[in-house]
Design an enzyme around this catalytic site. Structure first.
Site, mmCIF file in Angstrom:
data_model
loop_
_atom_site.group_PDB
_atom_site.id
_atom_site.type_symbol
_atom_site.label_atom_id
_atom_site.label_comp_id
_atom_site.label_asym_id
_atom_site.label_seq_id
_atom_site.Cartn_x
_atom_site.Cartn_y
_atom_site.Cartn_z
ATOM 1 N N ASN A 1 0.843 -1.187 0.000
ATOM 2 C CA ASN A 1 0.000 0.000 0.000
ATOM 3 C C ASN A 1 0.882 1.242 0.000
ATOM 4 O O ASN A 1 1.720 1.423 0.892
ATOM 5 C CB ASN A 1 -0.897 0.045 1.229
ATOM 6 C CG ASN A 1 -1.711 1.325 1.264
ATOM 7 O OD1 ASN A 1 -2.711 1.463 0.561
ATOM 8 N ND2 ASN A 1 -1.278 2.313 2.046
ATOM 9 N N HIS B 1 -6.059 7.894 -4.071
ATOM 10 C CA HIS B 1 -6.016 9.307 -4.474
ATOM 11 C C HIS B 1 -6.861 10.138 -3.522
ATOM 12 O O HIS B 1 -7.957 9.749 -3.138
ATOM 13 C CB HIS B 1 -6.539 9.466 -5.903
ATOM 14 C CG HIS B 1 -6.664 10.898 -6.335
ATOM 15 N ND1 HIS B 1 -5.576 11.671 -6.672
ATOM 16 C CD2 HIS B 1 -7.752 11.708 -6.448
ATOM 17 C CE1 HIS B 1 -5.992 12.894 -6.987
ATOM 18 N NE2 HIS B 1 -7.304 12.944 -6.853
ATOM 19 N N THR C 1 -8.394 2.032 -4.472
ATOM 20 C CA THR C 1 -8.172 1.361 -3.192
ATOM 21 C C THR C 1 -8.208 2.308 -1.999
ATOM 22 O O THR C 1 -8.304 1.854 -0.856
ATOM 23 C CB THR C 1 -6.817 0.635 -3.221
ATOM 24 O OG1 THR C 1 -5.835 1.489 -3.846
ATOM 25 C CG2 THR C 1 -6.914 -0.665 -4.006
ATOM 26 N N GLU C 2 -8.116 3.607 -2.241
ATOM 27 C CA GLU C 2 -8.233 4.612 -1.184
ATOM 28 C C GLU C 2 -8.745 5.911 -1.786
ATOM 29 O O GLU C 2 -8.162 6.426 -2.733
ATOM 30 C CB GLU C 2 -6.875 4.913 -0.519
ATOM 31 C CG GLU C 2 -6.332 3.832 0.375
ATOM 32 C CD GLU C 2 -5.084 4.281 1.115
ATOM 33 O OE1 GLU C 2 -4.656 3.557 2.025
ATOM 34 O OE2 GLU C 2 -4.538 5.357 0.811
ATOM 35 N N ASN C 3 -9.840 6.422 -1.230
ATOM 36 C CA ASN C 3 -10.309 7.754 -1.584
ATOM 37 C C ASN C 3 -11.254 8.214 -0.485
ATOM 38 O O ASN C 3 -12.192 7.505 -0.129
ATOM 39 C CB ASN C 3 -11.019 7.762 -2.940
ATOM 40 C CG ASN C 3 -11.578 9.139 -3.300
ATOM 41 O OD1 ASN C 3 -12.787 9.332 -3.388
ATOM 42 N ND2 ASN C 3 -10.700 10.102 -3.495
#
EC number: 3.2.1.21
Length: 583
Positions: free
Chosen positions: A200, A343, A411-413
């Protein structure tokens, strides 16, 4: 004029190593809101990580991680907070899976703690069966509830023994140790896991861990440490991919990817070639640093050029950026079944020359650029996180053009809040999710191959060097209560509506979602206020019996919660009054 345009175009293609086509930096249409739905089968999820949520830092045979040691050193973390207990997720599998069910999520992304499985990080030393049992229970419970697990192998919690014995990611030996850990995970869990993420955000692990020292292990090896750590992480990723490909893929039929984070960099002046080049450098030194070797076999040409030139100017005989051998390039190239994209925000970028003298080397100076923000951009909490939705679409399109339109999972926001008083009516998060998810939908309409979205994060949790001062969760966690109860924020209801509709049906319905989400949070605010009143009363009784308690403890544990409780109650009463008047 035509000749000048062609020269510029060729130059930009040289900078984009092996890119199939050039990203159009002058296409600057930010556009309006788009009403429509996502493709059938689009996967909706939320995420977490082991150190940030599990707690139980020294329980059931778990070994020390670099974050356990780092957070216990005074002055490293805001208010000297640690993740020792955090959300107590280790003890709350069923509770948290019920929250995931409440949201109707398709997938849940979590990470496996390396030292919980292998306490020293060295597989031949000892394997902790109780750690394996914990993750078996979590995976099984998710699958029983028809939730797909997406598993991250490394979310920054390196076993401390490996840091002390070898220097952590500065040492090539990490490649084999990480591969043994990954292979153990494939063996124990791979029959049920179809999506594996090796690392990650390796950018943060390398830069903040080994360049600035803001994150564990806290080393400041400026100009060299981040590049060396990243080099070994890229090799480790490739080795794990090949291990899965040769030993497990045929039997388990899963996929292995990597999650790379990247802010978007927009030229300050899109008519200025220097600004365009600087903006591309920003993205290449961030996302491209890892993506370009994995998709094309080597570092971005612009990184090799700039770091190499500056190294020579500093009197060095070789570049500070390590090199891959021809065999390593071919071994690394193509080791990505899907690309995870994390992002959060965007920067304006302009050209800025940095001096290249002895003793001044650093990753940041190597880029020759300056980062700027627009003061009109919303700034909900974290000082680095501005809401700039259109940057998300541009980053996703950049990935499409640079790397052959790979399969992408976001995967990340998400967005944080940073406030003393609790506020469950998180309208700024509703706005952020609405706008960013809509820009992702536009990117899919552009032809970007996005298959899923992961809101960051399911719960409020330990936010690294910021401690518990920043909250990214859809669910509020009361960290002062030893039971760590969870309360839904308004964004839970809003995100749930997006998921059930698989997008944005029409303007009237989406506006109705927002109104209903804010209405429902008032009852949650009342519940939380009542709980905080009980907690405050208990603190007062404790402090009465403890005359040596400091004045500061009195302020932080009684005055602030009391004021916050009154604020919550008044907000709830005012909101109910407004709703009655409206009706």
């Amino acid at each position: 004029m035509l000749v000048l345009f062609l020269v510029c175009h060729v130059f930009m293609l040289v900078l984009c190593l092996s890119a199939a086509e050039d990203f159009d930096w002058t296409k600057n249409d930010h556009g309006s809101f788009y009403y429509g739905t996502f493709p059938a089968g689009f996967s909706w999820g939320a995420g977490s990580s082991a150190y940030q949520t599990e707690g139980a830092w020294d329980k059931d045979g778990k070994g020390l991680s670099i974050w356990d040691v780092f957070t216990h050193k005074k002055g490293r973390i805001q208010q000297n907070e640690t993740g020792d207990s955090s959300c107590e997720g280790y003890y709350k599998i069923k509770d948290d899976v019920s929250l995931i069910n409440e949201l109707k999520l398709n997938h849940y992304r979590f990470s496996i703690s390396w030292p919980r499985l292998i306490p020293t990080g060295i597989k031949s030393d000892h394997i902790n069966e109780r750690g394996i049992q914990y993750y078996n229970d979590l995976i099984d419970h998710l699958l029983e509830n028809k939730i797909t697990p997406i598993v991250t192998l490394y979310h920054w919690d390196l076993p401390q023994v490996l840091q002390e014995k070898y220097g952590g990611w500065q040492n090539i030996s990490m490649v084999n140790h990480f591969n043994e850990f990954a292979n153990l995970c494939f063996e124990k869990f791979g029959n049920r896991i179809k999506y594996w993420i090796t690392f990650n955000n390796p950018w943060s692990a390398a830069v903040e861990g080994y360049e600035t020292g803001e994150h564990a292990p806290g080393l400041k090896l400026r100009g060299t440490g981040a590049y060396r750590a990243a080099h070994h992480m890229i090799k480790a990723h490739a080795k794990v991919w090949h291990t899965y490909d040769t030993q497990w893929r045929a039997k388990q039929k899963g996929m292995v990817g990597i999650s790379l984070s990247g802010d978007w960099g927009e030229p300050v002046d899109i008519s200025n070639q220097k600004d365009i080049e600087a903006a591309e450098r920003y993205v290449q030194f961030y996302l491209g640093w890892f993506a370009t070797p994995i998709f094309h076999g080597d570092y971005p040409q612009v990184m090799k050029d700039f770091i190499g030139r500056k190294s020579i100017q500093q009197g060095l005989s070789t570049s500070r950026l390590p090199t891959f051998s021809p065999q390593e390039k071919s071994y690394i190239k193509g080791t990505c079944d899907f690309l995870g994209i994390g992002h959060f925000t965007t920067r304006y970028i302009t050209q800025k020359n940095s001096p290249s003298t002895r003793g001044t080397s650093s990753y940041f100076l190597d880029r020759d650029l300056a980062e700027l923000v627009d003061p009109r951009w919303p700034d909900p909490g974290s000082e680095w996180l501005y809401a700039v939705p259109w940057g998300f679409r541009r980053l996703l399109n950049f990935v499409k053009t640079q790397y052959g339109n790979p399969m992408i999972y976001v995967t990340e926001n998400g967005v944080s809040e940073k406030m003393l008083c609790t506020e469950l009516c998180d309208e700024w998060r509703i706005q952020y999710l609405k706008d960013y998810i809509n820009e992702m939908l536009k990117a899919i309409k552009d032809g970007v191959n996005v298959k899923g979205y992961t809101a960051w994060s399911l719960l409020d949790k330990f936010e690294w060097d910021e401690g518990f001062s920043e909250r990214f969760g859809l669910y509020y966690v009361d960290f002062r209560n030893k039971n760590k109860p969870r309360y839904p924020k308004a964004s839970v209801q809003f995100y749930k509506r997006i998921i059930s509709s698989n997008g944005f049906p029409n303007q009237r319905e989406v506006e109705n979602w927002r109104r209903k989400a804010v209405e429902t949070c008032s009852s949650s605010n009342q519940l939380l206020a009542a709980e905080e009143q009980r907690s405050t009363a208990a603190n007062i009784l404790r402090l009465i019996h403890d005359p040596l308690t400091s004045h500061m403890e009195m302020v932080t544990e009684i005055v602030v919660p009391t004021v916050c409780t009154l604020s919550i109650l008044l907000s709830a009463i005012f909101l109910m009054f407004l709703l009655r008047r409206r009706n």
